[in-house]
Design a protein around this motif. Structure first.
Motif, PDB file in Angstrom:
ATOM      1  N   GLY A 136      -9.223   7.430 -13.145  1.00 24.54           N
ATOM      2  CA  GLY A 136     -10.510   7.238 -12.876  1.00 24.54           C
ATOM      3  C   GLY A 136     -11.429   8.849 -12.939  1.00 24.54           C
ATOM      4  O   GLY A 136     -10.717   9.669 -13.297  1.00 24.54           O
ATOM      5  N   PRO A 201     -11.534   5.513  -0.402  1.00 29.63           N
ATOM      6  CA  PRO A 201     -11.485   4.059  -0.483  1.00 29.63           C
ATOM      7  C   PRO A 201     -11.298   3.199   0.626  1.00 29.63           C
ATOM      8  O   PRO A 201     -10.417   3.694   1.728  1.00 29.63           O
ATOM      9  N   LYS A 203      -9.285   0.701   0.825  1.00 21.96           N
ATOM     10  CA  LYS A 203      -7.795   0.225   1.116  1.00 21.96           C
ATOM     11  C   LYS A 203      -6.972   1.207   0.280  1.00 21.96           C
ATOM     12  O   LYS A 203      -7.543   2.237  -0.404  1.00 21.96           O
ATOM     13  N   GLN A 204      -5.728   1.181   0.617  1.00 24.47           N
ATOM     14  CA  GLN A 204      -4.894   2.353  -0.272  1.00 24.47           C
ATOM     15  C   GLN A 204      -4.657   1.694  -1.627  1.00 24.47           C
ATOM     16  O   GLN A 204      -4.457   0.576  -1.986  1.00 24.47           O
ATOM     17  N   ARG A 205      -5.178   2.830  -2.622  1.00 22.32           N
ATOM     18  CA  ARG A 205      -5.063   2.296  -3.959  1.00 22.32           C
ATOM     19  C   ARG A 205      -3.658   2.590  -4.518  1.00 22.32           C
ATOM     20  O   ARG A 205      -3.115   3.499  -4.204  1.00 22.32           O
ATOM     21  N   PHE A 206      -3.151   1.578  -5.220  1.00 22.20           N
ATOM     22  CA  PHE A 206      -1.736   1.741  -5.684  1.00 22.20           C
ATOM     23  C   PHE A 206      -1.747   3.042  -6.751  1.00 22.20           C
ATOM     24  O   PHE A 206      -2.533   2.720  -7.584  1.00 22.20           O
ATOM     25  N   SER A 207      -0.771   3.724  -6.712  1.00 24.60           N
ATOM     26  CA  SER A 207      -0.406   4.725  -7.832  1.00 24.60           C
ATOM     27  C   SER A 207       0.812   4.665  -8.118  1.00 24.60           C
ATOM     28  O   SER A 207       1.563   4.077  -7.514  1.00 24.60           O
ATOM     29  N   LEU A 208       1.074   5.451  -9.325  1.00 22.56           N
ATOM     30  CA  LEU A 208       2.454   5.787  -9.489  1.00 22.56           C
ATOM     31  C   LEU A 208       3.310   6.360  -8.737  1.00 22.56           C
ATOM     32  O   LEU A 208       2.644   7.199  -7.852  1.00 22.56           O
TER      33      LEU A 208
ATOM     34  N   TYR B 204       5.540  -0.888   1.547  1.00 23.18           N
ATOM     35  CA  TYR B 204       4.644  -0.472   0.450  1.00 23.18           C
ATOM     36  C   TYR B 204       5.441   0.939   0.060  1.00 23.18           C
ATOM     37  O   TYR B 204       5.397   1.374  -1.114  1.00 23.18           O
ATOM     38  N   LEU B 230      -6.183  -1.206  -8.510  1.00 27.06           N
ATOM     39  CA  LEU B 230      -5.379  -2.173  -8.153  1.00 27.06           C
ATOM     40  C   LEU B 230      -4.836  -1.718  -6.687  1.00 27.06           C
ATOM     41  O   LEU B 230      -4.724  -0.657  -6.183  1.00 27.06           O
ATOM     42  N   TYR B 231      -5.194  -2.495  -5.597  1.00 23.52           N
ATOM     43  CA  TYR B 231      -4.863  -2.518  -4.346  1.00 23.52           C
ATOM     44  C   TYR B 231      -3.614  -3.193  -3.885  1.00 23.52           C
ATOM     45  O   TYR B 231      -3.736  -4.736  -4.045  1.00 23.52           O
TER      46      TYR B 231
END
Lengths: 211, 249
Positions: A136, A201, A203-208, B204, B230-231
């Protein structure tokens, strides 16, 4: 009064604390401790004493919280022992300067220079990872904004502290002029911190896994 | 300040501005490089996913339009054969049953590869159909809720469908869950896909660190090419919650 610009990120943190991801909590705690230290410094200076002791202790506490923050950003993920080693190095450098070589009542400039260099290098390292993993806008990424603020603020801290250490502190006007530069970088860093907190953010954003 | 101090201070100022300039240049370069990387990454993923989807659509069409009629013709021909021997009749019945099973399975595979309703009737209908057709043998009850979902483009429709498909398959395979709630809604010009199961959840940090499988990466890639976020919220024993924001415009 400009040193109280830390109130901007502190207030932003207070308003958003319950909503933002726990990953960023060490940074917010550190800002609040910074506000407490500023207030304490004012009180101590007004009572006619030096604020060196609380400043030295604050530097140590700040370094712990920032290391914790970098740990939360998975900075030490690939080198598990780095966190413990850096923590040890920080404690050792602080003790060496404030207890063994000099006194806790004098400002620990060498520790500040070492710690600032370390934080700037860690920020550059994190930024280099970020440009590969972030999809982003970087300008809305709190990690990017905080790292940029760290680099700006701590690079100038090293500069002004180096001038301070090497005997250029004789004239009061000269000292004031040099410290004015730090005041403006402090203002800029605190404004960047405020923007970073606003963009944190929920919430915790999902990343690689690489970051 | 005396003359020497003024000169020193000027030197400090010049150094400060020089370092400041370098920092600004560094930041600009970083941002440009990141944008270039993001563009390249997106076009690469887009090309991969488009190729994958085209291939899936082609195989689905081949199965449905070429193999399907052929198998139906064989079935028709088998049923028109007159048999007098009882043993042969049993064999024929079994063969017809097998053939029926093959036709049904082939339709399922074709539908899984590219549901015909997805492009003809849209995302909500296709998802509703997908959830309804989920076999009871999986032991997973799926509740699907939706509200005011606008017409999406072809790519977003397919990608969102695949994301839900992936989450459902992940839940069946790994979550040990008995209930999965799926919700599609609009919020501030974004389509929000929320899923929550009551399964065993996962760590997680461990999943993001150790995961080398295609499941989570596929979810992330498809979310990325839609410019979405995506969360994932999950802890051991607390189920898993996926939240995906997709800009509609």
């Amino acid at each position: 009064m400009l040193s109280f610009c830390i109130l901007f990120p502190a207030l932003a943190g207070l308003i958003r604390f319950a909503k933002i991801s726990p990953v960023f909590h060490p940074f917010i705690y550190c800002i609040w401790i910074g506000v407490f230290n500023e207030c304490l410094s004012i009180l101590i200076i007004k009572s006619g004493h030096s604020n060196a002791v609380n400043f030295n202790i604050y530097m140590l506490v700040e370094s712990f919280f920032f290391l914790w923050q970098f740990k939360n950003w998975k900075f030490f993920e690939n080198h598990k022992h780095s966190f413990s080693i850096l923590l040890g190095v920080i404690c050792f450098a602080w003790l060496l300067e404030t207890v063994i070589i000099f006194k806790v009542t004098s400002f620990s400039s060498y520790f500040l220079i070492t710690y600032s260099c370390m934080l700037s290098l860690m920020s550059i390292n994190l930024l280099s990872r970020l440009i590969l993993t972030e999809r982003g806008s970087l300008l809305k990424n709190p990690v990017f904004i905080i790292c940029i603020a760290f680099i700006i603020y701590y690079t100038f801290s090293v500069l002004s502290e180096a001038f301070w250490v090497y005997g250029l502190n004789e004239s009061k006007d000269f000292r004031l002029n040099v410290s004015n530069i730090s005041v403006f970088t402090n203002l800029l860093a605190n404004l960047l911190y405020t923007f970073a907190i606003i963009w944190m953010p929920n919430k915790q954003r999902f990343s690689l896994p690489s970051l | 300040m005396d003359a020497q101090q003024t000169t020193l201070f000027t030197a400090i100022l010049i150094t400060t501005f020089f370092v400041g300039g370098i920092l600004i240049y560094f930041i600009i370069i970083l941002i440009r490089q990141q944008r270039r990387n993001a563009r390249l990454y997106r076009s690469k993923i887009l090309a991969e996913i488009t190729t994958l989807e085209n291939e899936r659509a082609r195989i689905a069409n081949d199965l449905h339009d070429e193999l399907g009629p052929l198998l139906s013709a064989i079935k028709f021909k088998l049923s028109s054969i007159e048999i007098n021997n009882a043993d042969d009749e049993i064999q024929m019945e079994e063969s017809s049953k097998h053939l029926n099973d093959i036709i049904i399975r082939m339709r399922e595979i074709s539908n899984n590869l590219m549901p015909s309703s997805l492009l003809r009737k849209g995302l909500v209908v296709a998802l509703d159909e997908f959830v309804r057709k989920m076999p009871a043998s999986t032991g997973l009850q799926i509740n699907f809720k939706h509200s005011n979902i606008p017409e999406l483009g072809k790519e977003k429709t397919i990608n969102t469908y695949r994301i839900v498909q992936e989450i459902v398959h992940n839940t069946i395979k790994h979550a040990d869950a008995s209930l999965l709630n799926i919700e599609l809604k609009m919020e501030n010009g974004k389509m929000i896909l929320l899923t929550q199961d009551n399964g065993k959840g996962f760590d997680y940090a461990f999943a993001t660190k150790e995961n080398t499988g295609l499941g989570l990466r596929s979810l992330l890639s498809r979310t990325d090419i839609m410019n979405g976020n995506l969360y994932i919220e999950s802890n051991k024993g607390e189920g898993a919650k996926y939240s995906i924001e997709i800009p509609v415009k």
